[in-house]
Design a protein around this motif. Structure first.
Motif, PDB file in Angstrom:
ATOM      1  N   PRO A 197      30.066  21.596  -8.784  1.00 49.45           N
ATOM      2  CA  PRO A 197      29.649  22.279  -7.555  1.00 49.45           C
ATOM      3  C   PRO A 197      29.536  21.302  -6.369  1.00 49.45           C
ATOM      4  N   CYS A 198      30.659  20.899  -5.835  1.00 48.13           N
ATOM      5  CA  CYS A 198      30.696  19.906  -4.755  1.00 48.13           C
ATOM      6  C   CYS A 198      30.502  20.566  -3.391  1.00 48.13           C
ATOM      7  N   LEU A 199      30.094  19.759  -2.433  1.00 49.52           N
ATOM      8  CA  LEU A 199      30.080  20.155  -1.023  1.00 49.52           C
ATOM      9  C   LEU A 199      30.081  18.901  -0.176  1.00 49.52           C
ATOM     10  N   SER A 200      30.466  19.026   1.065  1.00 42.19           N
ATOM     11  CA  SER A 200      30.470  17.863   1.950  1.00 42.19           C
ATOM     12  C   SER A 200      29.040  17.493   2.331  1.00 42.19           C
ATOM     13  N   MET A 201      28.853  16.227   2.706  1.00 45.90           N
ATOM     14  CA  MET A 201      27.536  15.800   3.153  1.00 45.90           C
ATOM     15  C   MET A 201      27.127  16.566   4.403  1.00 45.90           C
ATOM     16  N   ALA A 202      28.073  16.803   5.304  1.00 51.96           N
ATOM     17  CA  ALA A 202      27.757  17.560   6.518  1.00 51.96           C
ATOM     18  C   ALA A 202      27.251  18.956   6.177  1.00 51.96           C
ATOM     19  N   ASP A 203      27.856  19.593   5.179  1.00 54.88           N
ATOM     20  CA  ASP A 203      27.417  20.928   4.795  1.00 54.88           C
ATOM     21  C   ASP A 203      26.059  20.891   4.103  1.00 54.88           C
ATOM     22  N   PHE A 204      25.782  19.844   3.333  1.00 57.05           N
ATOM     23  CA  PHE A 204      24.442  19.709   2.759  1.00 57.05           C
ATOM     24  C   PHE A 204      23.399  19.625   3.868  1.00 57.05           C
ATOM     25  N   LEU A 205      23.628  18.762   4.844  1.00 54.98           N
ATOM     26  CA  LEU A 205      22.665  18.590   5.929  1.00 54.98           C
ATOM     27  C   LEU A 205      22.533  19.864   6.755  1.00 54.98           C
ATOM     28  N   ASP A 206      23.658  20.506   7.026  1.00 50.88           N
ATOM     29  CA  ASP A 206      23.616  21.779   7.757  1.00 50.88           C
ATOM     30  C   ASP A 206      22.815  22.830   6.984  1.00 50.88           C
ATOM     31  N   ALA A 207      22.989  22.861   5.658  1.00 49.62           N
ATOM     32  CA  ALA A 207      22.312  23.863   4.850  1.00 49.62           C
ATOM     33  C   ALA A 207      20.798  23.668   4.871  1.00 49.62           C
ATOM     34  N   VAL A 208      20.344  22.418   4.785  1.00 50.99           N
ATOM     35  CA  VAL A 208      18.901  22.172   4.824  1.00 50.99           C
ATOM     36  C   VAL A 208      18.345  22.548   6.192  1.00 50.99           C
ATOM     37  N   ALA A 209      19.050  22.186   7.256  1.00 55.49           N
ATOM     38  CA  ALA A 209      18.613  22.555   8.598  1.00 55.49           C
ATOM     39  C   ALA A 209      18.588  24.078   8.760  1.00 55.49           C
ATOM     40  N   PHE A 210      19.555  24.753   8.164  1.00 55.38           N
ATOM     41  CA  PHE A 210      19.631  26.218   8.200  1.00 55.38           C
ATOM     42  C   PHE A 210      18.417  26.839   7.509  1.00 55.38           C
ATOM     43  N   VAL A 211      18.087  26.337   6.317  1.00 56.37           N
ATOM     44  CA  VAL A 211      16.937  26.852   5.572  1.00 56.37           C
ATOM     45  C   VAL A 211      15.639  26.582   6.331  1.00 56.37           C
ATOM     46  N   LEU A 212      15.542  25.410   6.946  1.00 51.87           N
ATOM     47  CA  LEU A 212      14.351  25.071   7.726  1.00 51.87           C
ATOM     48  C   LEU A 212      14.125  26.078   8.857  1.00 51.87           C
ATOM     49  N   ALA A 213      15.201  26.495   9.496  1.00 48.52           N
ATOM     50  CA  ALA A 213      15.094  27.342  10.678  1.00 48.52           C
ATOM     51  C   ALA A 213      14.969  28.827  10.363  1.00 48.52           C
ATOM     52  N   ARG A 214      15.350  29.223   9.144  1.00 44.01           N
ATOM     53  CA  ARG A 214      15.395  30.649   8.813  1.00 44.01           C
ATOM     54  C   ARG A 214      14.150  31.094   8.062  1.00 44.01           C
ATOM     55  N   ASP A 215      13.280  31.832   8.740  1.00 45.78           N
ATOM     56  CA  ASP A 215      12.039  32.290   8.129  1.00 45.78           C
ATOM     57  C   ASP A 215      12.271  33.274   6.982  1.00 45.78           C
ATOM     58  N   ASP A 216      13.466  33.853   6.909  1.00 50.58           N
ATOM     59  CA  ASP A 216      13.741  34.860   5.887  1.00 50.58           C
ATOM     60  C   ASP A 216      14.384  34.282   4.631  1.00 50.58           C
ATOM     61  N   VAL A 217      14.555  32.965   4.574  1.00 51.52           N
ATOM     62  CA  VAL A 217      15.159  32.336   3.400  1.00 51.52           C
ATOM     63  C   VAL A 217      14.060  31.650   2.595  1.00 51.52           C
ATOM     64  N   ALA A 218      13.852  32.113   1.363  1.00 52.70           N
ATOM     65  CA  ALA A 218      12.817  31.554   0.505  1.00 52.70           C
ATOM     66  C   ALA A 218      13.255  31.667  -0.946  1.00 52.70           C
ATOM     67  N   GLY A 219      12.529  30.976  -1.826  1.00 53.97           N
ATOM     68  CA  GLY A 219      12.879  30.982  -3.237  1.00 53.97           C
ATOM     69  C   GLY A 219      14.015  30.021  -3.518  1.00 53.97           C
ATOM     70  N   PRO A 220      14.725  30.197  -4.632  1.00 50.73           N
ATOM     71  CA  PRO A 220      15.822  29.292  -4.961  1.00 50.73           C
ATOM     72  C   PRO A 220      17.008  29.476  -4.021  1.00 50.73           C
ATOM     73  N   VAL A 221      17.607  28.358  -3.635  1.00 47.82           N
ATOM     74  CA  VAL A 221      18.784  28.362  -2.760  1.00 47.82           C
ATOM     75  C   VAL A 221      19.794  27.391  -3.351  1.00 47.82           C
ATOM     76  N   ASN A 222      20.943  27.898  -3.756  1.00 45.72           N
ATOM     77  CA  ASN A 222      21.995  27.027  -4.276  1.00 45.72           C
ATOM     78  C   ASN A 222      22.691  26.314  -3.120  1.00 45.72           C
ATOM     79  N   VAL A 223      22.457  25.013  -3.017  1.00 49.39           N
ATOM     80  CA  VAL A 223      23.091  24.224  -1.963  1.00 49.39           C
ATOM     81  C   VAL A 223      24.343  23.591  -2.565  1.00 49.39           C
ATOM     82  N   VAL A 224      25.385  24.377  -2.568  1.00 50.71           N
ATOM     83  CA  VAL A 224      26.670  24.004  -3.153  1.00 50.71           C
ATOM     84  C   VAL A 224      27.768  24.542  -2.247  1.00 50.71           C
ATOM     85  N   GLY A 225      28.985  24.088  -2.462  1.00 51.06           N
ATOM     86  CA  GLY A 225      30.100  24.614  -1.709  1.00 51.06           C
ATOM     87  C   GLY A 225      30.479  26.009  -2.179  1.00 51.06           C
TER      88      GLY A 225
END
Length: 299
Positions: A197-225
Motif C-alpha cells: 500500500p504505497c503512496l507519495s510523501m506529498a500525499d501522506f502529508l496532504d492526507a494528514v493536513a486534510f484530516v486535521l482540517a476536516r471536523d467530520d473525519v474521525a476513527g480509522p483512516v487508511n493513509v494509503v494510495g
C-alpha cells in the motif's frame, strides 16, 4: 492552529513538522531529553508524565511516536520496544487529554496506527471497516488504537492513521532498496505477489493536513494510495525508473535469515484501500505508482 506533537523527530514526523509550519501552524514538539530548542518541551511517556498545561494550550495533538519496525531484527526485547513505544505514548496522551476540563481539551487527536492492523489480506481488498487481522503487528495495532479510547470517550475527535508505505528516497522502505537496485542486485521479495500500500510523501502529508482540517473525519483512516500494487510490480517500476534490470528474486528463506521476525511482515500482503479519504473527497497528487515513485526519486 497550535499543534502539540509527539514523534516529531522521526522519518515522517520531521517532514510533517515542516509541513505544519509551512501551513502557518505553531508546532510544539514533545521530547524525552532536556529541551534544546524554543519549540521543545520534555515529557516521559514511560512514566506516564505529560504536563496537562501543554495539552490544554493546544488546539490539536498529533502523536506519531513509535520505534521503527524495519530498523532492527525482531528479538523478544525489540518486540517489546515496538509495542510499548506506541502504547505508552498513546496512553499518556489520551489520558492526559481526558483528564482536562472539557473547555480545555484540544479539538482533535491525530494518532498514528498502521495498515498492519489488517494482517495479511492476501488478494482481498480491505477498507477501514475490516476487522483486525492476525500476527504481531496486528496485535500491536489493536492495543495501540485502543489506547486512544480515553480521549474519544471524553468527546474529543480522534483520527487513527493506518498508514501504509510513504515513498521517500531518504527514508522508509524505499531508501534501502535504492543502492541494491542501482547495482543491479535487487529483485522482488519472495513470490512478489504480496500487495504493497504505497503512496507519495506529498500525499501522506496532504492526507494528514486534510484530516486535521476536516471536523467530520474521525476513527480509522487508511493513509494509503488509491491503487495498491504487488511487490513484483513495484520492483519492475523502480527498476524502470532507475534504468536497471530487475530479474532477480530474493528468496523468502534468505529474508528470514536476514530480517528475523520482520521477514514475515515484509512478505505479507496488504491490499488496503483509502475508503474514508476517498469518500471525504481527498485528492491525490500522485494517484498511481509511476507518479509516486517519480516524485520520491526526483524531489
Amino acid at each position: 492552529m497550535r499543534i502539540l506533537m509527539a514523534g516529531a523527530s522521526g522519518f515522517l514526523g520531521t517532514r510533517l513538522v515542516d509541513r505544519f509550519v509551512a501551513d502557518g501552524h505553531q508546532v510544539t514538539r514533545l521530547v524525552r531529553r532536556p529541551p534544546r530548542a524554543p519549540d521543545e518541551r520534555q515529557w516521559n511517556p514511560s512514566a506516564a508524565q505529560l504536563d496537562p498545561a501543554l495539552v490544554a494550550e493546544a488546539d490539536a495533538v498529533v502523536n506519531l511516536a513509535g520505534a521503527g519496525v524495519g530498523d532492527r531484527r525482531w528479538t523478544d526485547e525489540y518486540r517489546r520496544i515496538i509495542r510499548t513505544s506506541r502504547v505508552d505514548t498513546t496512553t499518556t496522551v489520551a489520558i492526559t487529554i481526558a483528564g482536562l476540563p472539557a473547555e480545555d481539551r484540544p479539538a482533535v487527536l491525530i494518532n498514528a496506527s498502521a495498515v498492519g492492523w489488517y494482517g495479511d489480506t492476501g488478494d482481498r481488498a480491505v477498507e477501514e471497516d475490516a476487522p483486525a487481522g492476525e500476527g504481531f503487528l496486528a496485535d500491536v495495532a489493536r492495543v495501540w488504537e485502543a489506547a486512544t479510547r480515553p480521549a474519544e470517550d471524553a468527546g474529543v475527535r480522534v483520527a487513527r492513521l493506518r498508514t501504509g508505505l510513504p515513498l521517500d528516497r531518504d527514508g522508509g522502505m524505499l531508501k534501502p532498496q535504492l543502492l541494491p537496485m542501482r547495482l543491479g542486485v535487487s529483485g522482488r521479495l519472495g513470490s512478489g505477489r504480496q500487495w504493497w500500500p504505497c503512496l507519495s510523501m506529498a500525499d501522506f502529508l496532504d492526507a494528514v493536513a486534510f484530516v486535521l482540517a476536516r471536523d467530520d473525519v474521525a476513527g480509522p483512516v487508511n493513509v494509503v494510495g488509491p491503487a495498491p500494487v504487488t511487490n513484483a510490480e513495484f520492483t519492475r517500476e523502480l527498476a524502470r525508473q532507475l534504468h536497471r534490470p530487475a530479474f532477480l528474486r530474493v528468496p523468502a528463506v534468505a529474508l528470514k535469515v536476514a530480517l528475523g521476525g520482520f521477514a514475515v511482515e515484509a512478505l505479507s500482503s496488504s491490499r488496503v484501500l483509502p475508503g474514508v479519504l476517498t469518500r471525504a473527497g481527498f485528492q491525490y497528487r500522485h494517484p498511481d505508482l509511476p507518479s509516486a515513485l517519480h516524485a520520491a526519486l526526483t524531489t
